[in-house]
Motif scaffolding. Structure first.
Motif, mmCIF file in Angstrom:
data_model
loop_
_atom_site.group_PDB
_atom_site.id
_atom_site.type_symbol
_atom_site.label_atom_id
_atom_site.label_comp_id
_atom_site.label_asym_id
_atom_site.label_seq_id
_atom_site.Cartn_x
_atom_site.Cartn_y
_atom_site.Cartn_z
ATOM 1 N N LEU A 68 0.805 -1.216 0.000
ATOM 2 C CA LEU A 68 0.000 0.000 0.000
ATOM 3 C C LEU A 68 0.845 1.276 0.000
ATOM 4 O O LEU A 68 0.371 2.337 -0.347
ATOM 5 N N GLU A 69 2.100 1.147 0.417
ATOM 6 C CA GLU A 69 2.963 2.325 0.415
ATOM 7 C C GLU A 69 3.504 2.604 -0.986
ATOM 8 O O GLU A 69 3.935 3.701 -1.293
ATOM 9 N N GLN A 70 3.534 1.579 -1.817
ATOM 10 C CA GLN A 70 4.146 1.711 -3.150
ATOM 11 C C GLN A 70 3.083 1.618 -4.224
ATOM 12 O O GLN A 70 3.087 0.692 -5.031
ATOM 13 N N ASN A 71 2.152 2.567 -4.209
ATOM 14 C CA ASN A 71 1.187 2.642 -5.302
ATOM 15 C C ASN A 71 0.305 1.401 -5.460
ATOM 16 O O ASN A 71 -0.257 1.185 -6.522
ATOM 17 N N GLY A 72 0.198 0.616 -4.413
ATOM 18 C CA GLY A 72 -0.714 -0.515 -4.475
ATOM 19 C C GLY A 72 -0.272 -1.649 -5.377
ATOM 20 O O GLY A 72 -1.092 -2.446 -5.826
ATOM 21 N N GLN A 73 1.015 -1.729 -5.660
ATOM 22 C CA GLN A 73 1.515 -2.853 -6.470
ATOM 23 C C GLN A 73 1.322 -4.162 -5.730
ATOM 24 O O GLN A 73 1.426 -4.212 -4.518
ATOM 25 N N THR A 74 1.076 -5.228 -6.487
ATOM 26 C CA THR A 74 1.013 -6.540 -5.831
ATOM 27 C C THR A 74 2.428 -6.923 -5.404
ATOM 28 O O THR A 74 3.413 -6.578 -6.048
ATOM 29 N N ARG A 75 2.459 -7.619 -4.280
ATOM 30 C CA ARG A 75 3.759 -8.060 -3.780
ATOM 31 C C ARG A 75 4.288 -9.207 -4.647
ATOM 32 O O ARG A 75 3.520 -9.852 -5.368
ATOM 33 N N ASP A 76 5.599 -9.467 -4.530
ATOM 34 C CA ASP A 76 6.180 -10.575 -5.305
ATOM 35 C C ASP A 76 5.413 -11.870 -5.071
ATOM 36 O O ASP A 76 5.155 -12.259 -3.927
ATOM 37 N N GLY A 77 5.081 -12.540 -6.155
ATOM 38 C CA GLY A 77 4.422 -13.838 -6.028
ATOM 39 C C GLY A 77 2.915 -13.757 -5.863
ATOM 40 O O GLY A 77 2.231 -14.776 -5.835
ATOM 41 N N GLU A 78 2.382 -12.565 -5.754
ATOM 42 C CA GLU A 78 0.932 -12.431 -5.573
ATOM 43 C C GLU A 78 0.288 -11.889 -6.838
ATOM 44 O O GLU A 78 0.928 -11.202 -7.627
ATOM 45 N N LYS A 79 -0.988 -12.227 -7.029
ATOM 46 C CA LYS A 79 -1.692 -11.744 -8.221
ATOM 47 C C LYS A 79 -3.071 -11.232 -7.837
ATOM 48 O O LYS A 79 -3.825 -11.892 -7.103
ATOM 49 N N ARG A 80 -3.411 -10.102 -8.400
ATOM 50 C CA ARG A 80 -4.755 -9.557 -8.222
ATOM 51 C C ARG A 80 -5.796 -10.567 -8.692
ATOM 52 O O ARG A 80 -5.633 -11.204 -9.715
#
Lengths: 338, 338
Positions: free
Chosen positions: A266-278
């Motif tokens: 959430l601090e970085q523009n809401g990017q998914t974390r490594d290994g995770e997918k929306r």
């Protein structure tokens, strides 16, 4: 004295009566549903605990009103059935939702005992409403958000070991918990025992909110922590909300996060974390977890060790290991996250 | 793509905007509260998942309507905040109750991230509604009645071991359980695992009700049992209700008894059973239980034995034994049984 519950042998009235089990919500007119209001207006007879009757006083002109005070719900249900058998439309009111520590269960128990079935001329309708936990939660922020439980600390009808076992189980499993009937003039130790059990699993500074008379004149909201809960001002009209291990209080609002931080930065523009997918299960969701556990087992990790690591029963781990993973990847549509 | 969450540096609009988190209940107009309806009517902008927007279509003339489909709740919350900062009144709608697997939690997460506080010109109101478990329960009888839990089988944001641990805990502690998000095209095994965990503690014939689209056009209600649950027709719009060890199905109605049989002999004119008193805790309520345990301990029963007998942690039993029983018997007023 509870009237006797006997099958109906009187002459059936010309028009069939009806029992409407109405959940009036927190008690303000604003927060009643259209159907709840309509049901009370439609009724010939309105029955309820005196405090709830007062809350709907403006709808009661010309109706037979039966106020019950310190008696069991069974009496109210029996009275409702007798009136309905005389052809009356009866509104049996509960605060909140009739199905949650309300009149729905007791009424069906009475109806079955009296030989009633759904084919009976007397029809029954339950009108859902927002329960105390929903109303109280709305006033303190977003404490529920995710998995939660409701437990009544009233031991008038439930043995204490059963209640204690429930408190301990949900504290261990990290639910948000709503305590109903937390305390009364007579029952003052139950909340102390609840605190004791919760402190076996939760941090002493776990947020707790105590709400009294939500959306009503004497509404009061107190924030405290688990280690202070037993000393707080709690009464018969209070609902106690105990947060889970992620619940925070910020700016006077109690919020249990949904878990987005598990997947998104959430601090970085809401990017998914490594290994995770929306739109997909977490890497530690069921399929990912099964794959991990199978790999660990294949490498020689004992089932008992896995059971301890994941804090799950060994027989459960054994059973899931025996069942092959076969999931359809039928569409590529992202799933609604709820 | 989630818009960035930055503090507000734009010029403040003349009128402050507002975010109203509206729980619309099961979705039929009848079962919306007056305040929920009012909030949508008051709004300039209405945001929600496309299915919920359709449910309130009659209230949307002349409004800006933002339909969200398969995207995270975070997007909806960010859009709501942006609109409110432009001075708009925004209704962010959730089915059921906004605080239960709805928009309340995600919205506060977004608000805090964006530097919002309750002193901000943008005000926030949560309008409670009946959640799916209340609406579904009202249609099947009185399955909830007493202590219950809600668990989501969605592992999009929650690790599976956490979910599994919760399922096992509440099955052991004999709660009535509502499963949200039980199944989807992609997530088909979670319900199988839930059944596996429940069968560790509950009889295979435990009643289960599956309700889809409560109070809506395609409403469907299926009764089944725990051992058939995983094969039943369950979809994304379903709520699954699993009874506790006392829940019965009679005449097509699922009812969890309140526990009156613990205190009253319902077959014999509702007389209280030996040793029990109306308006008082059960003989196995907290004080009676503490007295019994103290007597057993005084007679030489080991704490470990007591722990096994009552299925409670030994350290808990030890701690309660150490604390003297001192209860006020201040008044002789019978207590409301709730």
């Amino acid at each position: 004295m509870t009237p006797s519950l006997t099958p109906d042998t009187t002459t059936a009235p010309a028009t069939a009566g009806k029992i409407m089990l109405v959940g009036i919500g927190p008690g303000s007119a604003d927060h009643m549903t259209a159907r709840a209001r309509e049901a009370i207006i439609e009724a010939d007879t309105v029955i309820g605990y005196v405090t709830y009757i007062k809350l709907v006083a403006d709808l009661l002109d010309g109706k037979e009103v039966i106020r019950k005070s310190m008696t069991e719900e069974l009496d109210r249900a029996v009275t409702a059935l007798e009136a309905a058998r005389q052809g009356k439309k009866v509104a049996l009111i509960s605060s909140g939702d009739a199905g949650v520590y309300g009149m729905a269960g007791p009424t069906y128990e009475v109806l079955f005992q009296a030989g009633w079935t759904p084919d009976d001329p007397v029809q029954v309708e339950i009108i859902p409403g927002a329960s105390a936990l929903n109303s109280c939660a709305a006033l303190v922020g977003a404490p529920l958000t995710h998995d939660f439980c409701a437990i009544s600390l009233s031991d008038l009808l439930t043995p204490w070991p059963t209640i204690a076992r429930r408190l301990d189980a949900v504290a261990m499993a990290d639910f948000v918990v709503a305590l109903y009937n937390p305390k009364s003039g007579r029952r003052t130790r139950q909340i102390v025992e609840a605190q004791r059990l919760f402190l076996r699993h939760r941090r002493p500074d776990t947020p707790v909110a105590i709400v009294k008379s939500a959306y009503r004149r004497r509404e009061s909201i107190i924030f405290t922590t688990l280690d202070q809960m037993a000393e707080a001002d709690i009464g018969m009209l209070s609902t106690v909300l105990i947060g889970n291990s992620n619940t925070i209080v910020r700016h006077g609002l109690m919020v249990t996060p949904r878990g987005y931080a598990n997947k998104y930065d959430l601090e970085q523009n809401g990017q998914t974390r490594d290994g995770e997918k929306r739109g997909r299960s977490l890497s530690t969701g069921l399929l990912g977890w099964l794959e991990t556990v199978q790999a660990q087992y294949a490498e020689g990790t004992a089932i008992e060790t896995l059971a301890q690591q994941y804090r799950l029963p060994a027989d459960y781990i054994r059973a899931t290991l025996l069942e092959p993973i076969s999931e359809l990847a039928s569409t590529d549509t992202a799933e609604e996250e709820a």
